[in-house]
Write a protein that holds these residues in place. Sequence first.
Motif, mmCIF file in Angstrom:
data_model
loop_
_atom_site.group_PDB
_atom_site.id
_atom_site.type_symbol
_atom_site.label_atom_id
_atom_site.label_comp_id
_atom_site.label_asym_id
_atom_site.label_seq_id
_atom_site.Cartn_x
_atom_site.Cartn_y
_atom_site.Cartn_z
ATOM 1 N N TYR A 55 0.841 -1.208 0.000
ATOM 2 C CA TYR A 55 0.000 0.000 0.000
ATOM 3 C C TYR A 55 0.875 1.256 0.000
ATOM 4 N N ASN A 56 1.878 1.282 0.843
ATOM 5 C CA ASN A 56 2.757 2.451 0.928
ATOM 6 C C ASN A 56 3.585 2.624 -0.346
ATOM 7 N N GLU A 57 3.940 1.517 -0.979
ATOM 8 C CA GLU A 57 4.635 1.609 -2.270
ATOM 9 C C GLU A 57 3.717 2.229 -3.317
ATOM 10 N N GLY A 58 2.438 1.874 -3.251
ATOM 11 C CA GLY A 58 1.470 2.481 -4.157
ATOM 12 C C GLY A 58 1.357 3.977 -3.937
ATOM 13 N N LEU A 59 1.306 4.392 -2.667
ATOM 14 C CA LEU A 59 1.247 5.826 -2.350
ATOM 15 C C LEU A 59 2.497 6.548 -2.836
ATOM 16 N N LYS A 69 -0.053 4.783 -12.968
ATOM 17 C CA LYS A 69 -0.187 3.422 -13.493
ATOM 18 C C LYS A 69 0.540 2.425 -12.602
ATOM 19 N N ALA A 70 1.771 2.766 -12.209
ATOM 20 C CA ALA A 70 2.525 1.886 -11.315
ATOM 21 C C ALA A 70 1.828 1.800 -9.961
ATOM 22 N N LYS A 74 0.295 -1.598 -7.690
ATOM 23 C CA LYS A 74 0.591 -1.921 -6.293
ATOM 24 C C LYS A 74 -0.690 -2.065 -5.478
ATOM 25 N N PHE A 75 -1.626 -1.160 -5.706
ATOM 26 C CA PHE A 75 -2.887 -1.229 -4.966
ATOM 27 C C PHE A 75 -3.667 -2.500 -5.335
ATOM 28 N N GLU A 76 -3.573 -2.884 -6.596
ATOM 29 C CA GLU A 76 -4.228 -4.114 -7.024
ATOM 30 C C GLU A 76 -3.588 -5.348 -6.380
ATOM 31 N N GLU A 77 -2.267 -5.300 -6.172
ATOM 32 C CA GLU A 77 -1.583 -6.416 -5.513
ATOM 33 C C GLU A 77 -2.102 -6.605 -4.092
ATOM 34 N N ALA A 96 -8.846 2.847 -7.820
ATOM 35 C CA ALA A 96 -9.798 3.597 -8.647
ATOM 36 C C ALA A 96 -9.304 5.021 -8.857
ATOM 37 N N TYR A 97 -8.825 5.638 -7.777
ATOM 38 C CA TYR A 97 -8.305 7.008 -7.877
ATOM 39 C C TYR A 97 -7.074 7.073 -8.785
ATOM 40 N N ALA A 98 -6.176 6.109 -8.635
ATOM 41 C CA ALA A 98 -4.963 6.073 -9.465
ATOM 42 C C ALA A 98 -5.325 5.906 -10.939
#
Length: 290
Positions: A55-59, A69-70, A74-77, A96-98
Motif C-alpha cells: 500500500y505504501n509503495e502504491g502511495l 499506473k505503477a 501496487k494497490f491491485e496487488e 480507482a483514484y490512481a
Amino acid sequence: MLEYRKLSGATRQLRLVGALILLAIPLSGCGTGALWDKFMAKDETFVDEPADKLYNEGLYNLNEKKDPKAASKKFEEVDREHPYSDWARKSLLMSAYAYYQAGDYDNCIGSATRYVTLHPGSADAAYAQYLIAASHYDQIPDISRDQNRTEKAIAALEEVVRKYPTSEYSVSAKAKIHAARDQLAGKEMDIGRYYMEKRDYTAAINRFKTIVTQYQTTREVEEALFRLTEAYMTIGIVGEAQTAAAVLGHNFPDSRWYQDAYNLVRSGGVEPTENQGSWISRAFKKVGLG
C-alpha cells in the motif's frame, strides 16, 4: 483350486501395475522417497509482501513518482494478495483514484463500482460513486458527436446527488450536471440551426422546443426562444412568434437575443405578446420561470 487361481490372477495384476509405476519413475539415482518429497514440497519461491508495504509503495508511486499506473498495480496487488484485510478495502478505492489520475476511465469505473458494491456503507462510498461519475463526465465529447456519454455522465452524477445528498461531492456533482445539460442543449441547438439553414422549419422548431421544455435552465434557452421567434415568423405562425419573444423578454430582459427577437416581431407589424395558452408559456410556468 479355482479360488486360488482367481486370487493368483489378481495378485499378478497388482504386481504388473506396480511395475509400470516404477518404470514411470526416472532412473536418476534418486530414491522414491526423495522424488516424493520433491513432488510434495511447497513452492517457497513466491512470498506475499505485507499489505501495508504494498500500500505504501502504491502511495509512493502516486505521490512522489507521479506514476499513477505503477501505483494502481501496487494497490491491485494488495487487493489480490490480502483480499480480506482492511488494506484491501483502502487499496481498492486508491486503485480507482490512481486509474482516474492516469486517465484510464474504464478501469476506474470498474474498481469504483466494485468498491461501492462491496462497501456500500463505507464513509468513502460517496467518493467512489463520484469517481464513477467523474470518469463518465471527463469523456463527454464535443457537440458535433453522439452524446451518449453525456447522458451516462448525467445519470451517474444524479446518482451521487440522490445517494449522498449531504456529501461534499454532491455540490460538485450538481455543477457538473448543469454543465452536462448545457452540452445536450448545445447539441439540440446545433441540429436546430442546421435545419434552419436547410429551411426545414418544422424540424428546427422541434429541436428548439426540446431545449425550451427540457433544458430551459441552460444557457442555450435564450437563443432557442429567439430561433422559435424566427422560425414561427418565417412560416406565418405570428402568435407563437409573439409569445416566444415575450417570454424571452420577460425571463431574460438583458439578453442580446431578446433585442433581436423584439426587432423581428416589430418588423412584422406586431408587438411581443404572450399567449398564456401557448406551449411556450406553459413550459416556463411549469418550472416557475414565467
